[in-house]
Design an enzyme around this catalytic site. Structure first.
Site, short mmCIF file in Angstrom:
data_model
loop_
_atom_site.label_atom_id
_atom_site.label_comp_id
_atom_site.label_asym_id
_atom_site.label_seq_id
_atom_site.Cartn_x
_atom_site.Cartn_y
_atom_site.Cartn_z
N ARG A 168 21.12 16.68 -21.85
CA ARG A 168 22.00 17.76 -21.35
C ARG A 168 22.39 18.72 -22.48
O ARG A 168 23.51 19.23 -22.52
CB ARG A 168 23.26 17.20 -20.69
N SER A 242 27.18 16.30 -11.60
CA SER A 242 27.96 15.46 -12.52
C SER A 242 28.89 16.35 -13.34
O SER A 242 28.43 17.30 -13.97
CB SER A 242 27.04 14.72 -13.50
N GLU A 338 30.24 17.97 -18.75
CA GLU A 338 28.89 18.53 -18.72
C GLU A 338 28.92 19.96 -18.20
O GLU A 338 28.16 20.83 -18.64
CB GLU A 338 27.99 17.67 -17.81
P1 FAD Z 1 24.60 28.57 -13.76
O1 FAD Z 1 25.61 27.61 -13.24
O2 FAD Z 1 24.57 29.92 -13.15
O3 FAD Z 1 24.80 28.71 -15.33
C1 FAD Z 1 24.95 27.57 -16.15
C2 FAD Z 1 25.11 28.03 -17.60
O4 FAD Z 1 23.92 28.65 -18.05
C3 FAD Z 1 26.21 29.10 -17.79
O5 FAD Z 1 26.76 28.92 -19.06
C4 FAD Z 1 25.44 30.41 -17.71
O6 FAD Z 1 26.09 31.46 -18.41
C5 FAD Z 1 24.14 30.03 -18.38
N1 FAD Z 1 22.95 30.73 -17.87
C6 FAD Z 1 22.50 30.73 -16.59
N2 FAD Z 1 21.34 31.41 -16.53
C7 FAD Z 1 21.08 31.87 -17.77
C8 FAD Z 1 20.02 32.65 -18.33
N3 FAD Z 1 19.00 33.11 -17.59
N4 FAD Z 1 20.07 32.92 -19.66
C9 FAD Z 1 21.10 32.47 -20.42
N5 FAD Z 1 22.12 31.74 -19.94
C10 FAD Z 1 22.10 31.43 -18.62
N6 FAD Z 1 21.76 19.11 -13.42
C11 FAD Z 1 20.88 18.24 -13.96
O7 FAD Z 1 20.49 18.37 -15.12
N7 FAD Z 1 20.41 17.18 -13.22
C12 FAD Z 1 20.78 16.95 -11.97
O8 FAD Z 1 20.33 16.00 -11.34
C13 FAD Z 1 21.70 17.85 -11.36
N8 FAD Z 1 22.13 17.66 -10.10
C14 FAD Z 1 23.02 18.53 -9.55
C15 FAD Z 1 23.41 18.32 -8.23
C16 FAD Z 1 24.31 19.18 -7.61
C17 FAD Z 1 24.73 18.94 -6.19
C18 FAD Z 1 24.79 20.31 -8.33
C19 FAD Z 1 25.71 21.28 -7.67
C20 FAD Z 1 24.41 20.52 -9.65
C21 FAD Z 1 23.52 19.62 -10.27
N9 FAD Z 1 23.10 19.80 -11.61
C22 FAD Z 1 22.18 18.93 -12.15
C23 FAD Z 1 23.63 20.90 -12.42
C24 FAD Z 1 22.89 22.24 -12.22
O9 FAD Z 1 22.12 22.21 -11.06
C25 FAD Z 1 21.98 22.57 -13.40
O10 FAD Z 1 22.71 22.59 -14.59
C26 FAD Z 1 21.28 23.93 -13.22
O11 FAD Z 1 20.30 24.09 -14.20
C27 FAD Z 1 22.25 25.11 -13.29
O12 FAD Z 1 21.52 26.26 -12.93
P2 FAD Z 1 22.24 27.60 -12.47
O13 FAD Z 1 21.20 28.65 -12.31
O14 FAD Z 1 23.07 27.33 -11.26
O15 FAD Z 1 23.15 27.90 -13.71
N1 EPU Z 2 28.15 4.29 -10.62
C1 EPU Z 2 29.29 3.66 -10.19
N2 EPU Z 2 30.18 4.38 -9.46
C2 EPU Z 2 29.99 5.66 -9.12
C3 EPU Z 2 28.82 6.32 -9.57
C4 EPU Z 2 27.91 5.60 -10.33
O1 EPU Z 2 29.51 2.48 -10.47
O2 EPU Z 2 30.85 6.23 -8.45
C5 EPU Z 2 27.17 3.52 -11.42
C6 EPU Z 2 26.20 2.74 -10.56
O3 EPU Z 2 26.02 1.47 -11.12
C7 EPU Z 2 24.87 3.45 -10.73
C8 EPU Z 2 25.02 4.10 -12.10
O4 EPU Z 2 26.43 4.38 -12.22
O5 EPU Z 2 23.81 2.57 -10.68
C9 EPU Z 2 24.24 5.39 -12.24
O6 EPU Z 2 24.55 6.24 -11.14
P1 EPU Z 2 23.48 7.30 -10.58
O7 EPU Z 2 22.14 6.67 -10.46
O8 EPU Z 2 24.07 7.95 -9.38
O9 EPU Z 2 23.33 8.32 -11.76
P2 EPU Z 2 24.39 8.98 -12.74
O10 EPU Z 2 24.25 8.33 -14.08
O11 EPU Z 2 25.73 8.98 -12.13
C10 EPU Z 2 22.74 10.77 -13.65
C11 EPU Z 2 22.78 12.23 -13.91
C12 EPU Z 2 22.50 13.01 -12.63
C13 EPU Z 2 21.11 12.63 -12.14
C14 EPU Z 2 21.07 11.13 -11.89
C15 EPU Z 2 19.66 10.65 -11.55
C16 EPU Z 2 24.24 12.65 -15.79
C17 EPU Z 2 25.56 13.13 -16.25
N3 EPU Z 2 24.05 12.62 -14.47
O12 EPU Z 2 23.82 10.47 -12.78
O13 EPU Z 2 22.52 14.40 -12.95
O14 EPU Z 2 20.78 13.32 -10.97
O15 EPU Z 2 21.47 10.41 -13.09
O16 EPU Z 2 18.85 10.74 -12.67
O17 EPU Z 2 23.38 12.31 -16.60
C18 EPU Z 2 23.92 16.32 -13.07
O18 EPU Z 2 23.63 16.38 -14.28
O19 EPU Z 2 24.66 17.16 -12.53
C19 EPU Z 2 23.39 15.22 -12.26
C20 EPU Z 2 23.69 15.06 -10.98
#
Ligand code: FAD
Ligand code: EPU
Length: 342
Positions: A168, A242, A338
């Site tokens: 991240r 997250s 994050e």
């Molecule tokens: P924004 O929210 O618009 O911007 C994020 C940051 O980047 C801001 O600081 C912005 O100024 C900057 N930025 C955006 N675009 C540019 C650009 N073109 N040039 C320079 N700076 C820029 N993330 C994960 O890594 N893994 C996951 O599994 C994951 N799951 C998610 C699930 C949900 C339901 C949600 C809501 C979010 C999740 N995220 C996850 C977080 C998010 O989706 C990612 O961080 C995504 O890359 C953000 O993209 P965005 O275009 O919405 O960025």
């Molecule tokens: N867990 C709990 N309670 C909760 C949530 C999680 O006990 O309420 C424990 C469970 O044991 C579970 C473990 O945490 O097995 C891991 O949970 P999960 O598989 O849901 O993944 P996570 O670690 O919570 C991370 C990323 C996600 C990504 C998933 C799958 C980060 C900060 N988050 O979540 O990314 O989608 O793994 O790879 O690394 C994001 O960055 O926004 C995001 C959603």
């Protein structure tokens, strides 16, 4: 070129926080971006003026109005730029929706991003925090990117090493914060898939789906199914995924914690440290399902903070601080946010 004044950003962030931007504009090309920046510089020659680049708004928490210009990156286009025996090099505009990009790659048979299905946001933000899920990060398929350096309006090329990707993390989130506008990203995708199904419940889900022969479509669908069952859909409940990172602690500290909390969830890292599941720590502190006003901690995933409707960014930020404090107090572990706080 159209610059709108005093625009609500509620529909432009997945938390659904209702703040306003003093000015708001969209750009679909590097030329349009140059034009907007030149105009902005002329307008604000002697004042300190904030410029915020916005993608899909899915990793942001607005805690106040933006007293400046919000530039929404909508640069389109996906094109194959070259290929070799094993790889296809594909460039996408920063404004392309990430999941649409993944679906495009899958339809072409280009492998490598299927585990990253259904992550919200746009291609341009994907290198910002080196998006990752289900055992894959974009650093695994990243080749290069182009970005406009705001202080001198020049386009700079970044290779994989230049980006200093980590969990991240990237140079854009730290050292060069708010200095570059990413305009295009090039990915190096595989002609022959190297399946990565060992993470989480992917194999279990594939079995449940009755998949006999592995394919990138099947892996993508398995990831989509798992994500949909756990994570709240921002169209229904405001959230930014997250809210905190999973913290990394020394093995010794983990062993001590494990003696006291045998169910603690941790994964061994190759550097000898242990990565803890922050969701577990937060749940143990009693936050899962917590709600005060419209700000809450999701009932199915404690790592996700949610806006049930009219929460303010400050209310969510204060909730995140209370969570940080209680995890620190109970486990002696410092969580880190994050989500980008604006
Ligand atoms: P924004 O929210 O618009 O911007 C994020 C940051 O980047 C801001 O600081 C912005 O100024 C900057 N930025 C955006 N675009 C540019 C650009 N073109 N040039 C320079 N700076 C820029 N993330 C994960 O890594 N893994 C996951 O599994 C994951 N799951 C998610 C699930 C949900 C339901 C949600 C809501 C979010 C999740 N995220 C996850 C977080 C998010 O989706 C990612 O961080 C995504 O890359 C953000 O993209 P965005 O275009 O919405 O960025
Ligand atoms: N867990 C709990 N309670 C909760 C949530 C999680 O006990 O309420 C424990 C469970 O044991 C579970 C473990 O945490 O097995 C891991 O949970 P999960 O598989 O849901 O993944 P996570 O670690 O919570 C991370 C990323 C996600 C990504 C998933 C799958 C980060 C900060 N988050 O979540 O990314 O989608 O793994 O790879 O690394 C994001 O960055 O926004 C995001 C959603």
């Amino acid at each position: 070129m159209e610059i709108q004044e005093n625009i609500s950003l509620k529909l432009f962030n997945t938390f659904g926080i209702d703040v306003t931007a003093k000015q708001f504009a969209r750009f679909r090309s590097v030329d349009e971006l140059h034009e907007l920046l030149a105009y902005n510089q002329a307008q604000t020659a002697n004042s300190k003026h904030q410029t915020l680049i916005l993608g899909g708004g899915s990793n942001l928490l607005f805690t106040s109005n933006v007293d400046g210009l919000v530039l929404k990156n909508e640069i389109p286009g996906i094109r194959e730029i070259s290929e070799d025996a094993h790889h296809v090099y594909v460039q996408a505009g920063a404004g392309v929706n990430w999941h649409q990009f993944v679906l495009h790659c899958i339809s072409k048979g280009w492998a490598g991003v299927e585990n990253l299905s259904l992550i919200p946001g746009n291609v341009g933000a994907s290198p910002m925090q080196n998006i990752g899920a289900y055992g894959v990060e974009i650093k695994d398929v990243f080749y290069s990117l182009e970005a406009l350096h705001l202080p001198d309006n020049k386009i700079v090329h970044f290779s994989l090493n230049d980006c200093a990707f980590g969990y991240r993390e990237s140079v854009f989130k730290r050292k060069y914060r708010n200095e570059f506008v990413i305009t295009h990203v090039t990915f190096r995708l595989n002609r022959v898939p190297q399946f990565n199904t060992s993470y989480g419940a992917i194999e279990q889900e594939l079995e449940k789906m009755g998949v006999k022969e592995l394919s990138i479509q099947a892996v993508s669908q398995a990831v989509i199914n798992i994500r949909s069952s756990k994570l709240p859909d921002p169209a229904e409940i405001g959230n930014a995924g997250s809210f905190f990172k999973n913290p990394e602690i020394p093995k010794q500290q983990f062993t001590t914690l494990q003696a006291q909390y045998p169910a603690i969830v941790g994964y061994n890292l190759s550097n000898g440290n242990v990565k803890l599941a922050a969701g577990w720590l937060i749940e143990q502190c009693g936050w899962k399902g917590y709600r005060k006003g419209d700000a809450g901690c999701h009932a199915k995933q404690a790592l996700v903070l949610v806006n049930y409707g009219n929460a303010t960014g400050k209310e969510l930020f204060d909730l995140s601080t209370a969570i940080l404090d209680s995890v620190k107090q109970k486990f002696g572990v410092q969580l880190e946010r994050e989500v980008n706080i604006v």
